[in-house]
Write an enzyme that holds these catalytic residues in place. Structure first.
Site, mmCIF file in Angstrom:
data_model
loop_
_atom_site.group_PDB
_atom_site.id
_atom_site.type_symbol
_atom_site.label_atom_id
_atom_site.label_comp_id
_atom_site.label_asym_id
_atom_site.label_seq_id
_atom_site.Cartn_x
_atom_site.Cartn_y
_atom_site.Cartn_z
ATOM 1 N N TYR A 192 0.820 -1.214 0.000
ATOM 2 C CA TYR A 192 0.000 0.000 0.000
ATOM 3 C C TYR A 192 0.852 1.262 0.000
ATOM 4 O O TYR A 192 0.489 2.266 -0.616
ATOM 5 C CB TYR A 192 -1.017 -0.019 1.158
ATOM 6 C CG TYR A 192 -2.236 -0.788 0.730
ATOM 7 C CD1 TYR A 192 -3.213 -0.184 -0.057
ATOM 8 C CD2 TYR A 192 -2.374 -2.138 1.014
ATOM 9 C CE1 TYR A 192 -4.300 -0.899 -0.527
ATOM 10 C CE2 TYR A 192 -3.457 -2.867 0.552
ATOM 11 C CZ TYR A 192 -4.426 -2.230 -0.212
ATOM 12 O OH TYR A 192 -5.487 -2.931 -0.691
ATOM 13 N N ARG A 232 1.814 1.728 -3.507
ATOM 14 C CA ARG A 232 0.713 2.255 -4.323
ATOM 15 C C ARG A 232 0.417 3.715 -3.977
ATOM 16 O O ARG A 232 0.091 4.523 -4.849
ATOM 17 C CB ARG A 232 -0.521 1.374 -4.153
ATOM 18 C CG ARG A 232 -0.305 -0.026 -4.757
ATOM 19 C CD ARG A 232 -1.546 -0.887 -4.644
ATOM 20 N NE ARG A 232 -2.694 -0.286 -5.271
ATOM 21 C CZ ARG A 232 -3.949 -0.460 -4.864
ATOM 22 N NH1 ARG A 232 -4.225 -1.212 -3.833
ATOM 23 N NH2 ARG A 232 -4.950 0.115 -5.503
ATOM 24 N N ASN A 249 -12.334 4.303 -7.205
ATOM 25 C CA ASN A 249 -10.900 4.542 -7.076
ATOM 26 C C ASN A 249 -10.561 5.047 -5.683
ATOM 27 O O ASN A 249 -11.367 5.706 -5.031
ATOM 28 C CB ASN A 249 -10.429 5.548 -8.125
ATOM 29 C CG ASN A 249 -10.580 4.997 -9.528
ATOM 30 O OD1 ASN A 249 -10.756 3.793 -9.698
ATOM 31 N ND2 ASN A 249 -10.529 5.868 -10.522
ATOM 32 N N VAL A 250 -9.344 4.739 -5.289
ATOM 33 C CA VAL A 250 -8.892 5.112 -3.952
ATOM 34 C C VAL A 250 -7.757 6.132 -4.052
ATOM 35 O O VAL A 250 -7.041 6.364 -3.092
ATOM 36 C CB VAL A 250 -8.425 3.844 -3.183
ATOM 37 C CG1 VAL A 250 -9.587 2.891 -2.960
ATOM 38 C CG2 VAL A 250 -7.295 3.110 -3.926
ATOM 39 N N HIS A 306 -14.788 2.929 -2.177
ATOM 40 C CA HIS A 306 -13.792 1.965 -1.700
ATOM 41 C C HIS A 306 -12.709 2.613 -0.851
ATOM 42 O O HIS A 306 -11.637 2.047 -0.680
ATOM 43 C CB HIS A 306 -13.175 1.223 -2.896
ATOM 44 C CG HIS A 306 -14.160 0.343 -3.631
ATOM 45 N ND1 HIS A 306 -13.930 -0.176 -4.876
ATOM 46 C CD2 HIS A 306 -15.383 -0.113 -3.257
ATOM 47 C CE1 HIS A 306 -14.983 -0.905 -5.263
ATOM 48 N NE2 HIS A 306 -15.873 -0.873 -4.304
ATOM 49 N N GLY A 325 -14.485 3.883 -17.371
ATOM 50 C CA GLY A 325 -13.287 3.136 -16.974
ATOM 51 C C GLY A 325 -13.504 2.134 -15.862
ATOM 52 O O GLY A 325 -12.627 1.936 -15.031
ATOM 53 N N THR A 326 -14.675 1.525 -15.859
ATOM 54 C CA THR A 326 -14.886 0.451 -14.889
ATOM 55 C C THR A 326 -15.304 -0.818 -15.613
ATOM 56 O O THR A 326 -16.086 -0.767 -16.559
ATOM 57 C CB THR A 326 -15.904 0.837 -13.784
ATOM 58 O OG1 THR A 326 -16.102 -0.302 -12.923
ATOM 59 C CG2 THR A 326 -17.232 1.302 -14.328
ATOM 60 N N ASN A 366 -15.281 3.447 -22.228
ATOM 61 C CA ASN A 366 -14.314 2.422 -21.838
ATOM 62 C C ASN A 366 -13.515 2.015 -23.074
ATOM 63 O O ASN A 366 -14.028 2.063 -24.184
ATOM 64 C CB ASN A 366 -15.045 1.196 -21.252
ATOM 65 C CG ASN A 366 -14.131 0.319 -20.415
ATOM 66 O OD1 ASN A 366 -13.118 -0.194 -20.897
ATOM 67 N ND2 ASN A 366 -14.478 0.148 -19.146
ATOM 68 N N GLU A 406 -12.715 -0.896 -23.754
ATOM 69 C CA GLU A 406 -13.225 -2.168 -24.289
ATOM 70 C C GLU A 406 -14.654 -2.412 -23.825
ATOM 71 O O GLU A 406 -15.153 -1.716 -22.930
ATOM 72 C CB GLU A 406 -12.309 -3.321 -23.868
ATOM 73 C CG GLU A 406 -12.070 -3.406 -22.378
ATOM 74 C CD GLU A 406 -10.964 -4.412 -22.008
ATOM 75 O OE1 GLU A 406 -11.187 -5.200 -21.087
ATOM 76 O OE2 GLU A 406 -9.902 -4.382 -22.660
HETATM 77 P P1 NAD Z 1 -10.790 -2.666 -13.390
HETATM 78 O O1 NAD Z 1 -9.275 -2.693 -13.325
HETATM 79 O O2 NAD Z 1 -11.524 -3.914 -13.137
HETATM 80 O O3 NAD Z 1 -11.252 -2.118 -14.820
HETATM 81 C C1 NAD Z 1 -10.673 -1.003 -15.427
HETATM 82 C C2 NAD Z 1 -11.486 -0.715 -16.676
HETATM 83 O O4 NAD Z 1 -10.986 0.465 -17.252
HETATM 84 C C3 NAD Z 1 -11.416 -1.819 -17.735
HETATM 85 O O5 NAD Z 1 -12.719 -2.130 -18.152
HETATM 86 C C4 NAD Z 1 -10.609 -1.181 -18.865
HETATM 87 O O6 NAD Z 1 -11.057 -1.603 -20.136
HETATM 88 C C5 NAD Z 1 -10.898 0.284 -18.659
HETATM 89 N N1 NAD Z 1 -9.876 1.232 -19.115
HETATM 90 C C6 NAD Z 1 -8.527 1.092 -19.085
HETATM 91 N N2 NAD Z 1 -7.940 2.208 -19.537
HETATM 92 C C7 NAD Z 1 -8.934 3.086 -19.852
HETATM 93 C C8 NAD Z 1 -8.964 4.420 -20.359
HETATM 94 N N3 NAD Z 1 -7.839 5.101 -20.638
HETATM 95 N N4 NAD Z 1 -10.175 5.003 -20.554
HETATM 96 C C9 NAD Z 1 -11.329 4.331 -20.280
HETATM 97 N N5 NAD Z 1 -11.354 3.071 -19.807
HETATM 98 C C10 NAD Z 1 -10.176 2.455 -19.598
HETATM 99 O O7 NAD Z 1 -11.210 -1.480 -12.403
HETATM 100 P P2 NAD Z 1 -12.531 -1.224 -11.568
HETATM 101 O O8 NAD Z 1 -13.736 -1.495 -12.405
HETATM 102 O O9 NAD Z 1 -12.331 0.107 -10.961
HETATM 103 O O10 NAD Z 1 -12.535 -2.326 -10.388
HETATM 104 C C11 NAD Z 1 -11.385 -2.822 -9.759
HETATM 105 C C12 NAD Z 1 -11.176 -2.454 -8.278
HETATM 106 O O11 NAD Z 1 -9.813 -2.052 -8.182
HETATM 107 C C13 NAD Z 1 -11.943 -1.323 -7.712
HETATM 108 O O12 NAD Z 1 -12.570 -1.816 -6.593
HETATM 109 C C14 NAD Z 1 -10.909 -0.252 -7.285
HETATM 110 O O13 NAD Z 1 -11.126 0.132 -5.942
HETATM 111 C C15 NAD Z 1 -9.594 -0.934 -7.346
HETATM 112 N N6 NAD Z 1 -8.468 -0.173 -7.954
HETATM 113 C C16 NAD Z 1 -8.402 1.197 -7.853
HETATM 114 C C17 NAD Z 1 -7.363 1.897 -8.478
HETATM 115 C C18 NAD Z 1 -7.291 3.393 -8.335
HETATM 116 O O14 NAD Z 1 -7.720 3.945 -7.330
HETATM 117 N N7 NAD Z 1 -6.808 4.114 -9.372
HETATM 118 C C19 NAD Z 1 -6.402 1.206 -9.221
HETATM 119 C C20 NAD Z 1 -6.503 -0.210 -9.311
HETATM 120 C C21 NAD Z 1 -7.558 -0.868 -8.674
#
Ligand code: NAD
Ligand code: ZN
Length: 252
Positions: free
Chosen positions: A75, A78, A110-111, A127, A195-196, A221, A223
């Protein structure tokens, strides 16, 4: 990647922009993808040092109790990434939307605190936030960084273990935040999922709730996701490109 010369995308963005008026009530649901262009790794991307660990193996309470120093070090790593990056054009466009419409709320998984740093004021953290830590015994917030050297474990003044203020796999979401998120999902007229991957529940259930309450659903997104079939419109491309383009098309 989306091409803005594509007439289809251009006209779909245009008609979305036309739906947005000063009376609009917009909810953004954001995930790790919105921060990818800032350089914050998503859980599925490869992260050098920590490559050999799966996030699911570290982001849970049992692993923390078994090896607190290891989980704390991950952590800390990160948190350092997050502190060393900047919000991107996607975050900025979302923050900018607040000044354009009656209500604009960001519900984020996101966190990383990047929406707040970009200037969004109404951010619901589902989260938690990786920049905060607290003691699992006395519950007091811990000020300062988690230790990283020599496998040391960070302890509270009371001797308790210090953990990040994030929701781990198997843990409940902060009840109040989720209740407020559901309220906004029910009341909004435009729900934009950005982006989820839509696989982490209960957050992934919010688009369906919004839709059943009459909202127009949009996805941005790179994809197709588990949520795509529910959407009224899907834009396949980067949030840091599509969102600024949408903002530039707003009529007022
Ligand atoms: P995920 O990693 O499951 O999905 C990310 C999504 O973003 C994917 O569908 C991907 O296709 C898409 N993506 C990637 N690059 C992109 C872009 N430039 N523009 C648009 N879309 C894009 O993430 P999630 O759905 O947030 O779930 C995963 C868990 O991971 C969450 O609970 C979160 O708390 C945690 N997490 C958070 C962070 C952060 O705070 N930045 C980072 C990693 C994981
Ligand atoms: Zn304590």
């Amino acid at each position: 990647m989306i091409s803005f010369s594509s007439a289809d995308t251009e006209s779909a963005l245009d008609s979305l922009a036309e739906k947005i008026t000063s009376n609009s009530y917009i909810v953004f649901l954001t995930g790790a993808g919105v921060s990818a262009e800032s350089g914050v790794p998503t859980f599925r991307s490869v992260d050098g040092l920590w490559e050999k660990f799966k996030p699911e193996e570290l982001a849970n309470f049992n692993s923390f109790i078994k090896n607190p120093a290891l989980v704390q070090a991950w952590y800390r790593h990160r948190a350092e990434i997050v502190n060393n990056v900047k919000p991107n054009r996607g975050h900025t466009a979302i923050a900018h939307m607040e000044s354009k419409v009656a209500t604009c709320v960001v519900i984020t998984q996101n966190v990383d605190n990047l929406h707040q740093r970009a200037g969004s004021r109404e951010v619901i953290e589902l989260h938690g936030n990786i920049l905060r830590n607290y003691c699992i015994d006395c519950g007091v917030q811990f000020d300062g960084d988690l230790l990283i050297e020599n496998g040391e474990t960070t302890l509270c003044k009371c001797g308790g273990l210090v953990r990040p203020d994030v929701v781990w796999f198997g843990e409940m979401l902060p009840a109040n935040s989720f209740r407020i998120a559901e309220k906004h999902a029910r009341k909004c007229d435009l729900f934009i999922s950005v982006g989820t991957s839509g696989v982490v529940f209960p957050a992934a259930g919010l688009p369906a709730l919004a839709k059943s309450s009459g909202a127009f659903l949009v996805e941005i997104n790179t994809e197709a996701t588990d949520l795509s079939s529910l959407m009224d419109v899907t834009f396949q491309g980067k949030s840091g490109e599509i969102l600024p383009k949408l903002m530039s098309l707003l009529k007022s």
